[in-house]
Structures are given as C-alpha cells and as structure tokens.
Design a protein around this motif. Structure first.
Motif, PDB file in Angstrom:
ATOM      1  N   ARG A  16       0.858  -1.177   0.000  1.00 55.94           N
ATOM      2  CA  ARG A  16       0.000   0.000   0.000  1.00 55.94           C
ATOM      3  C   ARG A  16       0.896   1.229   0.000  1.00 55.94           C
ATOM      4  NH1 ARG A  16      -4.594   1.610   4.533  1.00 55.94           N
ATOM      5  NH2 ARG A  16      -5.569   3.263   3.290  1.00 55.94           N
ATOM      6  N   TYR A  17       0.674   2.118  -0.964  1.00 58.85           N
ATOM      7  CA  TYR A  17       1.463   3.340  -1.122  1.00 58.85           C
ATOM      8  C   TYR A  17       0.598   4.530  -0.709  1.00 58.85           C
ATOM      9  CZ  TYR A  17       4.441   0.285  -3.873  1.00 58.85           C
ATOM     10  OH  TYR A  17       5.250  -0.756  -4.282  1.00 58.85           O
ATOM     11  N   PHE A  18       1.146   5.429   0.092  1.00 63.21           N
ATOM     12  CA  PHE A  18       0.410   6.580   0.598  1.00 63.21           C
ATOM     13  C   PHE A  18       0.898   7.850  -0.083  1.00 63.21           C
ATOM     14  CE2 PHE A  18       0.334   3.385   3.919  1.00 63.21           C
ATOM     15  CZ  PHE A  18      -0.993   3.399   4.321  1.00 63.21           C
ATOM     16  N   PHE A  19      -0.061   8.691  -0.498  1.00 57.99           N
ATOM     17  CA  PHE A  19       0.241   9.946  -1.172  1.00 57.99           C
ATOM     18  C   PHE A  19      -0.557  11.083  -0.540  1.00 57.99           C
ATOM     19  CE2 PHE A  19       0.736   6.538  -4.198  1.00 57.99           C
ATOM     20  CZ  PHE A  19       1.924   6.828  -4.848  1.00 57.99           C
ATOM     21  N   GLU A  20       0.046  12.263  -0.500  1.00 63.80           N
ATOM     22  CA  GLU A  20      -0.664  13.465  -0.084  1.00 63.80           C
ATOM     23  C   GLU A  20      -0.798  14.383  -1.283  1.00 63.80           C
ATOM     24  OE1 GLU A  20       0.016  14.285   4.572  1.00 63.80           O
ATOM     25  OE2 GLU A  20       1.646  14.926   3.275  1.00 63.80           O
ATOM     26  N   ILE A  21      -1.948  15.051  -1.341  1.00 58.76           N
ATOM     27  CA  ILE A  21      -2.241  15.991  -2.421  1.00 58.76           C
ATOM     28  C   ILE A  21      -2.496  17.348  -1.785  1.00 58.76           C
ATOM     29  CG2 ILE A  21      -3.885  16.589  -4.235  1.00 58.76           C
ATOM     30  CD1 ILE A  21      -4.532  13.547  -4.373  1.00 58.76           C
TER      31      ILE A  21
END
Length: 136
Positions: free
Chosen positions: A110-115
């Motif tokens: 699972r890869y986490f990204f912030e926008i």
C-alpha cells in the motif's frame, strides 16, 4: 501576490492543527482489508487531499498511466487498486497539473500519497510512505 501568500499560509496554519494532529500518516487513512489486498496480488494507491485555498470547492482528478481513474475532494481520501509494475501518476485540475511521479508498484504493498494545492507551487502530489502487507 504577497497578500495571497500570507493569506494562504495563515489559512493553512489555522487549519493545520486539526488536520495534522495525527503524526503517523496511516492514522489519517481508513483501514483496508489487507488480507484481500495481499491475496489478490495488487498494489493499493491511497491518496489524501489536504486542505488549501486553491481549488477548495473543486475535485481534483487522479491520473494513472495517462487515464483519469478517480476524483478527490478536499480533506477526503481514496484508494485505487493497480497491477504490479511501473506506473505514472499525477493530479489534474483543468489545465493545471502536478509533477508526474514514477512508481514501481509491488503486489501486496500500500502506497500513501498526499495531495495539496498552494498559491506558490500549484498542484502538489508527493509519496509519503509505503507499507508492505504481510501474509500470516
């Protein structure tokens, strides 16, 4: 221009205490069925859109390998499953778009990204963490 920069910084600062109270990025994301993810052999991309002044009433498009796959609103999150392999990801709002992130996705990760969207930098997409789903 300085007025907008100061306004944006004060707006983000006043809201950030509530928004970033949780220091572990995973605490900001909903839990997922990790067993299903590891057995299906897919990777999961998890996105969280921070609060900001620009584009606050509009949904941003999440683009995966050149195709729109989802939309995300402010202070919301979404999860996208993808096949293992190399992918290109970016965020788009009308003619504005973020930098393209290249990702080598692995099955069961699972890869986490912030926008975010700021007055100075425009649309921002950054990978913040990854978590391998362990089989028991």
């Amino acid at each position: 221009m300085r007025f907008w920069n100061k306004l944006e910084k004060s707006f983000l600062r006043s809201r950030s205490g509530k928004q970033h109270a949780k220091t572990d990025i995973r605490e900001r994301f909903d839990a997922v069925d990790e067993e299903k993810l590891s057995h299906d052999g897919e990777a999961m991309l998890s996105f969280y859109r921070q609060q900001g002044i620009r584009g606050h009433i509009r949904s941003f498009q999440i683009i995966l390998d050149g195709a729109p796959v989802s939309k995300i609103e402010m202070e919301k999150q979404c999860n996208i499953l993808c096949e293992p392999g190399f992918h290109k990801i970016h965020i788009k709002l009308d003619t504005m778009k973020s930098q393209i992130l290249n990702l080598k996705a692995e099955a069961g990760v699972r890869y986490f990204f912030e926008i975010a969207c700021t007055m100075e930098e425009g649309l921002i997409l950054k990978q913040v963490e990854m978590e391998r789903i362990e089989e028991e």
